[in-house]
Enzyme design. Structure first.
Site, PDB file in Angstrom:
ATOM      1  N   PRO A 132     -13.823  14.547  -4.253  1.00 13.43           N
ATOM      2  CA  PRO A 132     -14.693  15.588  -4.806  1.00 13.43           C
ATOM      3  C   PRO A 132     -15.547  16.233  -3.719  1.00 13.43           C
ATOM      4  O   PRO A 132     -15.982  15.566  -2.791  1.00 13.43           O
ATOM      5  CB  PRO A 132     -15.557  14.830  -5.823  1.00 13.43           C
ATOM      6  N   GLU A 133     -15.740  17.533  -3.848  1.00 15.33           N
ATOM      7  CA  GLU A 133     -16.577  18.269  -2.911  1.00 15.33           C
ATOM      8  C   GLU A 133     -17.853  18.702  -3.635  1.00 15.33           C
ATOM      9  O   GLU A 133     -18.115  18.268  -4.747  1.00 15.33           O
ATOM     10  CB  GLU A 133     -15.784  19.447  -2.338  1.00 15.33           C
TER      11      GLU A 133
ATOM     12  N   LYS B  25     -21.942  16.232  -0.641  1.00 14.12           N
ATOM     13  CA  LYS B  25     -21.082  15.460  -1.534  1.00 14.12           C
ATOM     14  C   LYS B  25     -21.758  14.179  -2.008  1.00 14.12           C
ATOM     15  O   LYS B  25     -21.147  13.393  -2.723  1.00 14.12           O
ATOM     16  CB  LYS B  25     -19.780  15.092  -0.823  1.00 14.12           C
TER      17      LYS B  25
ATOM     18  N   HIS C 144     -10.439   1.017 -16.227  1.00 17.58           N
ATOM     19  CA  HIS C 144     -10.930   0.767 -14.872  1.00 17.58           C
ATOM     20  C   HIS C 144     -12.464   0.782 -14.817  1.00 17.58           C
ATOM     21  O   HIS C 144     -13.041   1.188 -13.802  1.00 17.58           O
ATOM     22  CB  HIS C 144     -10.343   1.798 -13.911  1.00 17.58           C
TER      23      HIS C 144
ATOM     24  N   ARG D 260      -9.113   3.663  -8.309  1.00 18.06           N
ATOM     25  CA  ARG D 260      -8.640   3.258  -6.980  1.00 18.06           C
ATOM     26  C   ARG D 260      -9.648   2.404  -6.220  1.00 18.06           C
ATOM     27  O   ARG D 260      -9.359   1.949  -5.116  1.00 18.06           O
ATOM     28  CB  ARG D 260      -8.277   4.506  -6.170  1.00 18.06           C
TER      29      ARG D 260
ATOM     30  N   ARG E 170      -4.456  15.958   6.835  1.00 16.04           N
ATOM     31  CA  ARG E 170      -4.569  16.774   5.628  1.00 16.04           C
ATOM     32  C   ARG E 170      -3.589  17.930   5.770  1.00 16.04           C
ATOM     33  O   ARG E 170      -2.665  17.884   6.552  1.00 16.04           O
ATOM     34  CB  ARG E 170      -5.995  17.302   5.449  1.00 16.04           C
TER      35      ARG E 170
END
Length: 295
Positions: free
Chosen positions: A2-3, A61, A101, A122, A278
């Site tokens: 996420p940004e 962030k 989760h 994750r 990336r």
């Protein structure tokens, strides 16, 4: 990852549904979720019990919840949330089934009937408690004091940013992802802002004039505000706001993820290039690469 827009959407949700509430108890269901809190799960839960959550804050962030103190004193501790690749902060009714989760549950001492849950498939994210910068009114955690202000922060210094760019002797996209220079910009929004500015990701920062630097900042702010208006960018079900809803700015992306699709400005096929583990997406016509320097 996420940004800024995605983290800001979560911050706004926390400000509405969690801030101002007093913690009754905390359950740590997976120790990895608090691995950055070195004192362990029991200490994490004990330090939060009875503390009132202050106004949710964000720098770039990074998201945190200061723990309020009595009187006018600045917060001395804060919960720092690191969302990682799949972390979610959800406000759920007590009776809602546990997510598969679910890692941390925070219950409050009021009658609102909701609790705060940290869910992370994750397990790259987590929550941790930190001391705050002494006297900082926003309760900034000391571990992120080195992070620069983000371009949506009213205190962001455009002129200082331009001067720092010229001094860095690096390339544009590397500079935009340097969180000590400008925070909140990640791979997606860097590609989007560079496309809007007609700048190649590998252009040397030393060649950027003041007007071009100002134009780049303008487009960074534009694309982030547009993403905020629609809840951020969600490519799968892992990024959601506190109510479990996905954003849909991915439908408006002009560069990122559009390899071989026509440029929305000139019609040339968009390209993708590997870049620092990336990918960078750009238009080879609108964003011409820098010319090699003469030997």
């Amino acid at each position: 990852m996420p940004e800024l827009p995605e983290v800001e959407v979560v911050r706004r949700g926390l400000a509405q549904w969690a801030c101002g509430r007093t913690v009754a108890d905390v359950q740590v269901l997976h120790p990895r979720a608090i691995r950055r809190h070195l004192a362990g799960p029991e200490d994490f839960a004990a330090q939060l019990a009875g503390r009132r959550l202050g106004t949710a804050r964000r720098r770039g962030k990074y998201l945190w919840l200061p723990l309020e103190t009595e009187g006018p004193a600045a917060p001395d501790r804060a919960i720092l949330a690191h969302l990682g690749m799949s972390g979610q902060l959800l406000v759920q009714p007590h009776e809602a089934p546990d997510e598969k989760h679910l890692r941390i549950r925070i219950r409050f001492d009021d009658t609102a009937g909701t609790e705060l849950r940290f869910v992370d498939q994750r397990t790259f994210g987590g929550l941790s408690l930190h001391d705050t910068v002494p006297g900082d009114p926003e309760g900034l955690p000391d571990v992120i004091a080195h992070i620069a202000r983000d371009p949506l922060d009213p205190a962001f210094d455009d002129e200082a940013f331009h001067a720092a760019l010229r001094r860095r002797r690096t390339t544009l996209k590397r500079a935009l992802l340097d969180q000590s220079l400008i925070s909140g910009v990640g791979n997606i929004y860097a590609d989007e802002a560079l496309w809007r500015s007609r700048l190649h990701y590998d252009r040397p920062t030393a060649t950027l004039t003041r007007p071009r630097s100002a134009e780049l900042l303008l487009h960074i702010r534009e694309v982030m505000n547009e993403a905020l208006a629609v809840g951020g960018t969600s490519f799968d079900s892992l990024y959601v706001n506190v109510n479990g809803e996905s954003g849909y700015f991915d439908r408006s992306l002009d560069a990122y993820g559009r390899e071989d699709e026509p440029c929305r400005r000139c019609g040339t096929a968009m390209r993708r290039r590997p870049w620092m583990n990336r990918s960078s997406y750009f238009c080879p016509r609108c964003q011409r690469p820098p010319r090699p320097r003469a030997a």
